[in-house]
Design a protein around this motif. Structure first.
Motif, PDB file in Angstrom:
ATOM      1  N   ASN A  68       0.811  -1.211   0.000  1.00  0.00           N
ATOM      2  CA  ASN A  68       0.000   0.000   0.000  1.00  0.00           C
ATOM      3  C   ASN A  68       0.851   1.272   0.000  1.00  0.00           C
ATOM      4  O   ASN A  68       1.949   1.298   0.517  1.00  0.00           O
ATOM      5  N   PHE A  69       0.270   2.299  -0.542  1.00  0.00           N
ATOM      6  CA  PHE A  69       0.931   3.600  -0.531  1.00  0.00           C
ATOM      7  C   PHE A  69       0.697   4.264   0.827  1.00  0.00           C
ATOM      8  O   PHE A  69      -0.411   4.236   1.356  1.00  0.00           O
ATOM      9  N   ALA A  70       1.740   4.837   1.360  1.00  0.00           N
ATOM     10  CA  ALA A  70       1.603   5.580   2.614  1.00  0.00           C
ATOM     11  C   ALA A  70       0.924   6.912   2.331  1.00  0.00           C
ATOM     12  O   ALA A  70       0.857   7.358   1.184  1.00  0.00           O
ATOM     13  N   GLU A  71       0.463   7.508   3.410  1.00  0.00           N
ATOM     14  CA  GLU A  71      -0.258   8.765   3.230  1.00  0.00           C
ATOM     15  C   GLU A  71       0.644   9.857   2.635  1.00  0.00           C
ATOM     16  O   GLU A  71       0.222  10.642   1.795  1.00  0.00           O
ATOM     17  N   ASP A  72       1.898   9.856   3.089  1.00  0.00           N
ATOM     18  CA  ASP A  72       2.786  10.892   2.562  1.00  0.00           C
ATOM     19  C   ASP A  72       3.092  10.648   1.084  1.00  0.00           C
ATOM     20  O   ASP A  72       3.305  11.583   0.317  1.00  0.00           O
ATOM     21  N   GLU A  73       3.089   9.378   0.708  1.00  0.00           N
ATOM     22  CA  GLU A  73       3.289   9.073  -0.714  1.00  0.00           C
ATOM     23  C   GLU A  73       2.098   9.572  -1.527  1.00  0.00           C
ATOM     24  O   GLU A  73       2.263  10.153  -2.605  1.00  0.00           O
ATOM     25  N   GLU A  74       0.915   9.343  -0.995  1.00  0.00           N
ATOM     26  CA  GLU A  74      -0.293   9.836  -1.667  1.00  0.00           C
ATOM     27  C   GLU A  74      -0.214  11.343  -1.868  1.00  0.00           C
ATOM     28  O   GLU A  74      -0.466  11.863  -2.951  1.00  0.00           O
ATOM     29  N   ASP A  75       0.119  12.014  -0.791  1.00  0.00           N
ATOM     30  CA  ASP A  75       0.202  13.478  -0.862  1.00  0.00           C
ATOM     31  C   ASP A  75       1.195  13.914  -1.927  1.00  0.00           C
ATOM     32  O   ASP A  75       0.944  14.828  -2.708  1.00  0.00           O
ATOM     33  N   LEU A  76       2.313  13.229  -1.897  1.00  0.00           N
ATOM     34  CA  LEU A  76       3.365  13.598  -2.844  1.00  0.00           C
ATOM     35  C   LEU A  76       2.896  13.374  -4.281  1.00  0.00           C
ATOM     36  O   LEU A  76       3.135  14.214  -5.164  1.00  0.00           O
ATOM     37  N   ILE A  77       2.222  12.275  -4.512  1.00  0.00           N
ATOM     38  CA  ILE A  77       1.730  11.999  -5.868  1.00  0.00           C
ATOM     39  C   ILE A  77       0.773  13.100  -6.303  1.00  0.00           C
ATOM     40  O   ILE A  77       0.855  13.623  -7.413  1.00  0.00           O
ATOM     41  N   ILE A  78      -0.106  13.446  -5.405  1.00  0.00           N
ATOM     42  CA  ILE A  78      -1.097  14.472  -5.745  1.00  0.00           C
ATOM     43  C   ILE A  78      -0.411  15.800  -6.050  1.00  0.00           C
ATOM     44  O   ILE A  78      -0.712  16.465  -7.042  1.00  0.00           O
ATOM     45  N   LYS A  79       0.551  16.135  -5.221  1.00  0.00           N
ATOM     46  CA  LYS A  79       1.253  17.403  -5.445  1.00  0.00           C
ATOM     47  C   LYS A  79       2.050  17.371  -6.740  1.00  0.00           C
ATOM     48  O   LYS A  79       2.037  18.323  -7.521  1.00  0.00           O
ATOM     49  N   LEU A  80       2.720  16.265  -6.947  1.00  0.00           N
ATOM     50  CA  LEU A  80       3.519  16.174  -8.165  1.00  0.00           C
ATOM     51  C   LEU A  80       2.635  16.130  -9.405  1.00  0.00           C
ATOM     52  O   LEU A  80       2.988  16.665 -10.454  1.00  0.00           O
ATOM     53  N   HIS A  81       1.500  15.502  -9.258  1.00  0.00           N
ATOM     54  CA  HIS A  81       0.580  15.462 -10.404  1.00  0.00           C
ATOM     55  C   HIS A  81       0.082  16.861 -10.726  1.00  0.00           C
ATOM     56  O   HIS A  81      -0.064  17.235 -11.887  1.00  0.00           O
ATOM     57  N   ALA A  82      -0.156  17.621  -9.679  1.00  0.00           N
ATOM     58  CA  ALA A  82      -0.581  19.007  -9.907  1.00  0.00           C
ATOM     59  C   ALA A  82       0.512  19.789 -10.616  1.00  0.00           C
ATOM     60  O   ALA A  82       0.245  20.674 -11.429  1.00  0.00           O
ATOM     61  N   LEU A  83       1.737  19.423 -10.289  1.00  0.00           N
ATOM     62  CA  LEU A  83       2.871  20.147 -10.860  1.00  0.00           C
ATOM     63  C   LEU A  83       3.224  19.653 -12.255  1.00  0.00           C
ATOM     64  O   LEU A  83       3.511  20.436 -13.158  1.00  0.00           O
ATOM     65  N   LEU A  84       3.197  18.358 -12.431  1.00  0.00           N
ATOM     66  CA  LEU A  84       3.752  17.770 -13.651  1.00  0.00           C
ATOM     67  C   LEU A  84       2.713  17.193 -14.604  1.00  0.00           C
ATOM     68  O   LEU A  84       3.038  16.875 -15.744  1.00  0.00           O
ATOM     69  N   GLY A  85       1.494  17.011 -14.127  1.00  0.00           N
ATOM     70  CA  GLY A  85       0.508  16.352 -14.968  1.00  0.00           C
ATOM     71  C   GLY A  85       0.749  14.846 -15.017  1.00  0.00           C
ATOM     72  O   GLY A  85       1.360  14.291 -14.118  1.00  0.00           O
ATOM     73  N   ASN A  86       0.306  14.235 -16.101  1.00  0.00           N
ATOM     74  CA  ASN A  86       0.375  12.774 -16.183  1.00  0.00           C
ATOM     75  C   ASN A  86       1.763  12.258 -16.555  1.00  0.00           C
ATOM     76  O   ASN A  86       1.873  11.320 -17.322  1.00  0.00           O
ATOM     77  N   ARG A  87       2.771  12.860 -16.034  1.00  0.00           N
ATOM     78  CA  ARG A  87       4.106  12.353 -16.372  1.00  0.00           C
ATOM     79  C   ARG A  87       4.556  11.405 -15.271  1.00  0.00           C
ATOM     80  O   ARG A  87       5.297  11.733 -14.347  1.00  0.00           O
ATOM     81  N   TRP A  88       4.044  10.190 -15.406  1.00  0.00           N
ATOM     82  CA  TRP A  88       4.134   9.219 -14.327  1.00  0.00           C
ATOM     83  C   TRP A  88       5.560   8.821 -14.013  1.00  0.00           C
ATOM     84  O   TRP A  88       5.892   8.544 -12.860  1.00  0.00           O
ATOM     85  N   SER A  89       6.390   8.764 -15.012  1.00  0.00           N
ATOM     86  CA  SER A  89       7.760   8.342 -14.736  1.00  0.00           C
ATOM     87  C   SER A  89       8.481   9.396 -13.901  1.00  0.00           C
ATOM     88  O   SER A  89       9.285   9.058 -13.025  1.00  0.00           O
ATOM     89  N   LEU A  90       8.178  10.645 -14.162  1.00  0.00           N
ATOM     90  CA  LEU A  90       8.790  11.702 -13.354  1.00  0.00           C
ATOM     91  C   LEU A  90       8.280  11.637 -11.924  1.00  0.00           C
ATOM     92  O   LEU A  90       9.035  11.788 -10.957  1.00  0.00           O
ATOM     93  N   ILE A  91       6.975  11.418 -11.817  1.00  0.00           N
ATOM     94  CA  ILE A  91       6.379  11.337 -10.482  1.00  0.00           C
ATOM     95  C   ILE A  91       6.957  10.139  -9.736  1.00  0.00           C
ATOM     96  O   ILE A  91       7.388  10.248  -8.587  1.00  0.00           O
TER      97      ILE A  91
END
Length: 227
Positions: A68-91
DNA sequence: AACAGAATCAACCGCGTTCAG
DNA sequence: TCTGAACGCGGTTGATTCTGT
């Protein structure tokens, strides 16, 4: 015309067997990751190089975290997605032990819905002024959050109505700059494996300068980066 | 217990990019 | 400089598992 990446007649497809996994692991342990094109033959696998690469990166690599993803990982994904969009490899590059595929799947199956349930448009991280109807009361929304449902979600207008000309969060950020919205001030310090936030910014800038996408949408005032 | 629909995730596909010849 | 092969990525699919009825 691009040739297929492998001779499809002679390659296995579908799920990997334990033996195949073991062969690939053994080979890479011995020789390291190298030319994916030649690995299948060298390792005695009836797979195309692409398939081997994917299997190794997404499943067999020893440094994978899984689970499972930890909460901080979730947050980070959300923030990075806001920043980078669907660039999953960067995230994924900023989440130690996570793969782009894993992040993408997790986004599509969990985080999207989480944002939607909070009234946030997952495409652009803005408050969407939609009434969120619980699934049980909204049969139309049934498949919308599944990854395969994404294709059906495309036309699910109600959720993108407010920003139907926005392609992704990254584009939204371009707008961010142009309309002078506050600095994102992201706290991206959680377990950054490689470079730093500065590089995220760098990559973003590079991306933006490389992209000549013309944007034409009316910004909504709120960009939401919760976490 | 059986079935249906939803959710999950591994794997594939096709395209853009990179790089060597 | 051009061309083609290989790589890497994001989108999508489909099999499997889970959950509710």
């Amino acid at each position: 015309m691009r040739k297929p990446c492998c001779d499809k007649q002679d390659t296995n497809k579908g799920a990997w067997s334990k033996q195949e996994d073991q062969k690939l692991i053994d080979y890479i342990r011995k020789h390291g990751e190298g030319c994916w094109r030649t690995i299948p033959h060298a390792a005695g696998l009836l797979r195309c190089g692409k398939s081997c690469r994917l299997r190794w990166i997404n499943y067999l690599r020893p440094d994978l975290k899984r689970g499972n993803f930890a909460e901080d990982e979730e947050d980070l994904i959300i923030k990075l997605h806001a920043l980078l969009g669907n660039r999953w490899s960067l995230i994924a590059g900023r989440l130690p032990g996570r793969t782009d595929n894993e992040v993408k799947n997790y986004w599509n199956s969990h985080l999207r819905r989480k944002l939607i349930s909070k009234g946030i448009d997952p495409n652009n991280h803005r408050l969407s002024h939609i009434n969120i109807v619980p699934r049980s009361q909204n049969p139309n929304a049934s498949a919308s959050a599944t990854s395969s449902g994404l294709k059906t979600q495309k036309p699910e207008k109600s959720q993108v109505e407010n920003c139907d000309q926005v392609s992704d969060a990254g584009s939204c950020l371009e707008d961010e700059n142009s309309c002078g919205l506050p600095d994102l001030n992201l706290d991206l310090m959680i377990g950054m494996p490689s470079p730093s936030l500065a590089n995220v910014e760098e990559e973003k800038k590079q991306f933006e300068s490389n992209t000549s996408r013309e944007l034409d949408f009316t910004p909504s005032p709120t960009l939401v980066l919760f976490g």
